[in-house]
Design an enzyme around this catalytic site. Structure first.
Site, PDB file in Angstrom:
ATOM      1  N   PRO A 182       0.797  -1.238   0.000  1.00 20.13           N
ATOM      2  CA  PRO A 182       0.000   0.000   0.000  1.00 20.13           C
ATOM      3  C   PRO A 182       0.828   1.286   0.000  1.00 20.13           C
ATOM      4  O   PRO A 182       0.257   2.365  -0.126  1.00 20.13           O
ATOM      5  CB  PRO A 182      -0.801  -0.125   1.286  1.00 20.13           C
ATOM      6  CG  PRO A 182       0.060  -0.973   2.168  1.00 20.13           C
ATOM      7  CD  PRO A 182       0.744  -1.952   1.276  1.00 20.13           C
ATOM      8  N   ASP A 184       2.721   1.887 -11.583  1.00 20.88           N
ATOM      9  CA  ASP A 184       1.590   2.809 -11.635  1.00 20.88           C
ATOM     10  C   ASP A 184       1.771   3.957 -10.662  1.00 20.88           C
ATOM     11  O   ASP A 184       2.701   3.976  -9.867  1.00 20.88           O
ATOM     12  CB  ASP A 184       0.206   2.217 -11.319  1.00 20.88           C
ATOM     13  CG  ASP A 184       0.137   0.783 -10.919  1.00 20.88           C
ATOM     14  OD1 ASP A 184       0.284  -0.032 -11.814  1.00 20.88           O
ATOM     15  OD2 ASP A 184      -0.098   0.538  -9.733  1.00 20.88           O
ATOM     16  N   LYS A 200      -2.645   5.200 -14.045  1.00 21.18           N
ATOM     17  CA  LYS A 200      -4.062   4.937 -14.319  1.00 21.18           C
ATOM     18  C   LYS A 200      -4.802   5.577 -13.173  1.00 21.18           C
ATOM     19  O   LYS A 200      -4.839   5.052 -12.077  1.00 21.18           O
ATOM     20  CB  LYS A 200      -4.334   3.430 -14.311  1.00 21.18           C
ATOM     21  CG  LYS A 200      -4.084   2.749 -15.603  1.00 21.18           C
ATOM     22  CD  LYS A 200      -5.242   1.810 -15.936  1.00 21.18           C
ATOM     23  CE  LYS A 200      -4.780   0.755 -16.897  1.00 21.18           C
ATOM     24  NZ  LYS A 200      -4.220  -0.412 -16.234  1.00 21.18           N
ATOM     25  N   THR A 245      -2.596  -6.030   0.029  1.00 24.12           N
ATOM     26  CA  THR A 245      -3.613  -5.220  -0.621  1.00 24.12           C
ATOM     27  C   THR A 245      -4.134  -4.137   0.327  1.00 24.12           C
ATOM     28  O   THR A 245      -4.021  -4.250   1.557  1.00 24.12           O
ATOM     29  CB  THR A 245      -4.764  -6.126  -1.123  1.00 24.12           C
ATOM     30  OG1 THR A 245      -5.626  -5.353  -1.939  1.00 24.12           O
ATOM     31  CG2 THR A 245      -5.543  -6.747   0.022  1.00 24.12           C
ATOM     32  N   ALA A 246      -4.682  -3.072  -0.272  1.00 22.68           N
ATOM     33  CA  ALA A 246      -5.133  -1.918   0.524  1.00 22.68           C
ATOM     34  C   ALA A 246      -6.085  -2.341   1.634  1.00 22.68           C
ATOM     35  O   ALA A 246      -6.038  -1.798   2.745  1.00 22.68           O
ATOM     36  CB  ALA A 246      -5.788  -0.887  -0.389  1.00 22.68           C
ATOM     37  N   MET A 278     -11.715   2.026  -5.104  1.00 24.15           N
ATOM     38  CA  MET A 278     -12.100   3.056  -6.081  1.00 24.15           C
ATOM     39  C   MET A 278     -13.516   3.550  -5.807  1.00 24.15           C
ATOM     40  O   MET A 278     -14.317   3.722  -6.715  1.00 24.15           O
ATOM     41  CB  MET A 278     -11.994   2.488  -7.510  1.00 24.15           C
ATOM     42  CG  MET A 278     -10.566   2.096  -7.850  1.00 24.15           C
ATOM     43  SD  MET A 278     -10.397   1.313  -9.452  1.00 24.15           S
ATOM     44  CE  MET A 278     -10.754  -0.392  -9.052  1.00 24.15           C
TER      45      MET A 278
HETATM   46  N1  SAH Z   1      -4.009  -3.496  -6.473  1.00 21.57           N
HETATM   47  C1  SAH Z   1      -4.396  -2.497  -5.518  1.00 21.57           C
HETATM   48  C2  SAH Z   1      -5.730  -1.875  -5.871  1.00 21.57           C
HETATM   49  C3  SAH Z   1      -5.736  -1.097  -7.143  1.00 21.57           C
HETATM   50  S1  SAH Z   1      -7.248  -0.295  -7.480  1.00 21.57           S
HETATM   51  C4  SAH Z   1      -4.434  -3.137  -4.123  1.00 21.57           C
HETATM   52  O1  SAH Z   1      -4.342  -4.356  -3.994  1.00 21.57           O
HETATM   53  O2  SAH Z   1      -4.526  -2.389  -3.131  1.00 21.57           O
HETATM   54  C5  SAH Z   1      -6.958   1.311  -6.805  1.00 21.57           C
HETATM   55  C6  SAH Z   1      -7.744   1.518  -5.522  1.00 21.57           C
HETATM   56  O3  SAH Z   1      -7.113   0.797  -4.469  1.00 21.57           O
HETATM   57  C7  SAH Z   1      -7.764   2.941  -5.036  1.00 21.57           C
HETATM   58  O4  SAH Z   1      -8.796   3.688  -5.673  1.00 21.57           O
HETATM   59  C8  SAH Z   1      -8.057   2.750  -3.565  1.00 21.57           C
HETATM   60  O5  SAH Z   1      -9.432   2.460  -3.357  1.00 21.57           O
HETATM   61  C9  SAH Z   1      -7.282   1.489  -3.250  1.00 21.57           C
HETATM   62  N2  SAH Z   1      -5.941   1.770  -2.720  1.00 21.57           N
HETATM   63  C10 SAH Z   1      -4.767   1.329  -3.210  1.00 21.57           C
HETATM   64  N3  SAH Z   1      -3.739   1.768  -2.453  1.00 21.57           N
HETATM   65  C11 SAH Z   1      -4.272   2.495  -1.465  1.00 21.57           C
HETATM   66  C12 SAH Z   1      -3.739   3.213  -0.353  1.00 21.57           C
HETATM   67  N4  SAH Z   1      -2.436   3.256  -0.100  1.00 21.57           N
HETATM   68  N5  SAH Z   1      -4.604   3.847   0.465  1.00 21.57           N
HETATM   69  C13 SAH Z   1      -5.935   3.803   0.249  1.00 21.57           C
HETATM   70  N6  SAH Z   1      -6.482   3.142  -0.775  1.00 21.57           N
HETATM   71  C14 SAH Z   1      -5.671   2.494  -1.632  1.00 21.57           C
END
Ligand code: SAH
Length: 464
Positions: free
Chosen positions: A226, A249, A271, A332-333, A384
């Site tokens: 994250p 990205d 993106k 993941t987030a 998102m």
């Molecule tokens: N592959 C990423 C998600 C990509 S889609 C994952 O696994 O986290 C992009 C969305 O992920 C963002 O719009 C947000 O909702 C979330 N996201 C990704 N990184 C984040 C972060 N550091 N803090 C908060 N939301 C995050």
């Protein structure tokens, strides 16, 4: 960074040290490790200084320094420990266009001498802009303890061998050779056979590397987590470290990109929802092009590469082009956000399933099994979701969800600017509007922070 670290070639260049006592002695000892032409000026030298100058063969002039002494000098050190004499030398040096260090006086100096870990030719300089000499000493002590003394001989032999290594093509082949030498073969040979055999071993190793067929390029699709570099896997760190090309990205912060080699090629393929972004075909084409050129490509994605990361589109394109690839998972987030509020994503008796959902997909707002989500205790991490809040709220309420259901929004999870906003389903769009988020936000539906509010804001308020 007020002071820029560089390594200055002092071979055969005059360096003036003017002063007396312990200050001058320390600088003279340090500089005599270089090949500079030192000159020491001390009208009435203390005994220690005098004997050290003799021992180190540094010419000692028993008089004050004069303007002519400074002409052509690379550096000057004012080490009198006395303001007037130091200021006089600094004035003379500057008039002669020579940069000067006034020992123990940061403001009066043009440059400062760092703490040094010496494994010549490996030299590590540590500076704290004069802020914390204690810290610099601690870092130095730690490095002294961890760096093997054999580093010096290894690097000396390696340095002499550099012209031979040019037989290997520049880039990865050469780097692999040196990595093999410094981290495998070199230390082994040194331990088992001694320094004299290093040169022989280098020649043998070079032949081996010249004969090895050059590896074809490949692509590793890597989840960067994250944002906090500490939340990366060791494997992600290692792959990033070996990458020739990094295609990343916008979610991947600079703190993580900095971990790659400086010479790596960086390709940003942003993106951003609702903003101009790199078409997927262009991203695929960039990966394929670099891999076909024989590069080791890391496709670095925020969070986990397999969560809303269009992973399959990329791996399918790579397979179609006959390029070898692998996937390395990341945090993941949703996981990081749950950790940030100290809550569990699943819980016995509350929810036995967890949904990771995106609020919009290629065709607009995404549809989901709203009825299941509206049930008491349901938990979902919504990616998102900023702009779709009103839509999600409407669907859930329509399917009978409780307006009081807790919702926690976490912006910039795990980064220094992380922000946690607590809300409820019936207030969600208003709270989002009020928060005016600028960074990525993950919505944890059905979860409230386990710790009452964030600790940091409370601390800040206390001291305000
Ligand atoms: N592959 C990423 C998600 C990509 S889609 C994952 O696994 O986290 C992009 C969305 O992920 C963002 O719009 C947000 O909702 C979330 N996201 C990704 N990184 C984040 C972060 N550091 N803090 C908060 N939301 C995050």
């Amino acid at each position: 960074m007020q002071h820029f670290p560089i390594f200055l070639d002092l071979a055969d260049r005059p360096v003036v040290i003017a002063g007396n006592g312990a200050f001058a002695l320390a600088k003279m000892r340090l500089l005599s490790k270089t090949q500079a032409r030192l000159a020491l000026y001390a009208p009435v030298p203390e005994a220690d200084l005098e004997s050290a100058a003799a021992e180190l063969a540094v010419p000692l002039h028993r008089r004050s320094v004069e303007a002519a002494d400074l002409s052509g000098a690379a550096l000057a050190y004012a080490a009198h420990g006395e303001a007037a004499a130091d200021a006089r030398l600094a004035g003379l040096a500057r008039a002669a266009g020579v940069i000067v260090n006034v020992v123990d006086n940061l403001e009066a100096s043009d440059f400062i001498t760092p703490a040094i870990v010496d494994r010549d030719p490996v030299t590590i300089a540590i500076g704290t802009e004069g802020a914390a000499p204690v810290l610099a000493r601690k870092i130095k002590a730690d490095l002294e303890a961890t760096l093997p003394v054999t580093l010096g001989p290894l690097a000396r032999a390696g340095k002499l061998f550099r012209p031979h290594a040019e037989a290997l093509p520049q880039g990865r082949a050469r780097r692999d050779f040196w990595a093999d030498y410094y981290f495998n073969t070199g230390p082994l040979v040194l331990a088992e056979a001694g320094e004299e055999l290093l040169d022989h071993a280098l020649h043998a190793l070079l032949d081996q590397h010249l004969n090895a067929a050059t590896e074809p390029g490949r692509v590793d699709l890597v989840g960067a987590g994250p944002g906090d570099p500490e939340l990366m896997t060791l494997k992600a760190r290692r792959l990033l470290d070996g990458a020739d090309v990094v295609i990343h990205d916008h979610l991947v912060p600079a703190a993580i990109l900095e971990l790659a080699r400086r010479e790596a090629i960086f390709v940003g393929v942003g993106k951003i929802g609702f903003a101009p972004s790199t078409p997927q075909e262009d991203i695929n084409a960039a990966m394929i092009e670099h891999a076909q050129a024989g590069h080791r490509v890391v496709r670095l994605k925020g969070g986990d590469a397999s969560v809303f990361g269009r992973l399959d589109e990329e791996t399918e394109a790579l397979s179609a082009a006959g390029i070898d690839w692998s996937v390395t998972p990341g945090i993941t987030a949703a996981s990081a956000a749950a950790a940030s509020i100290g809550a569990s994503l699943t819980r016995r008796g509350r929810n036995s399933d967890l949904r990771l959902l995106t609020a919009h997909d290629v065709s607009g707002f995404a549809d989901h099994d709203w009825r299941a989500l509206a049930r008491p205790g349901a938990v979902a991490a919504i990616y998102m979701g900023k702009r779709a809040a009103r839509f999600v709220q409407g669907r859930l309420l329509m399917h009978g969800a409780d307006g009081q259901t807790p919702v926690t929004l976490v912006e910039n999870v795990s980064r220094p600017d992380q922000r946690i906003v607590t809300s409820r389903l019936d207030q969600l769009p208003q709270d989002i509007a009020e928060a005016a988020f600028a960074g990525p936000v993950i919505t944890l539906f059905g979860l409230a922070p386990a710790r009452a509010a964030a600790v940091l804001p409370a601390l800040i308020e206390e001291f305000a």
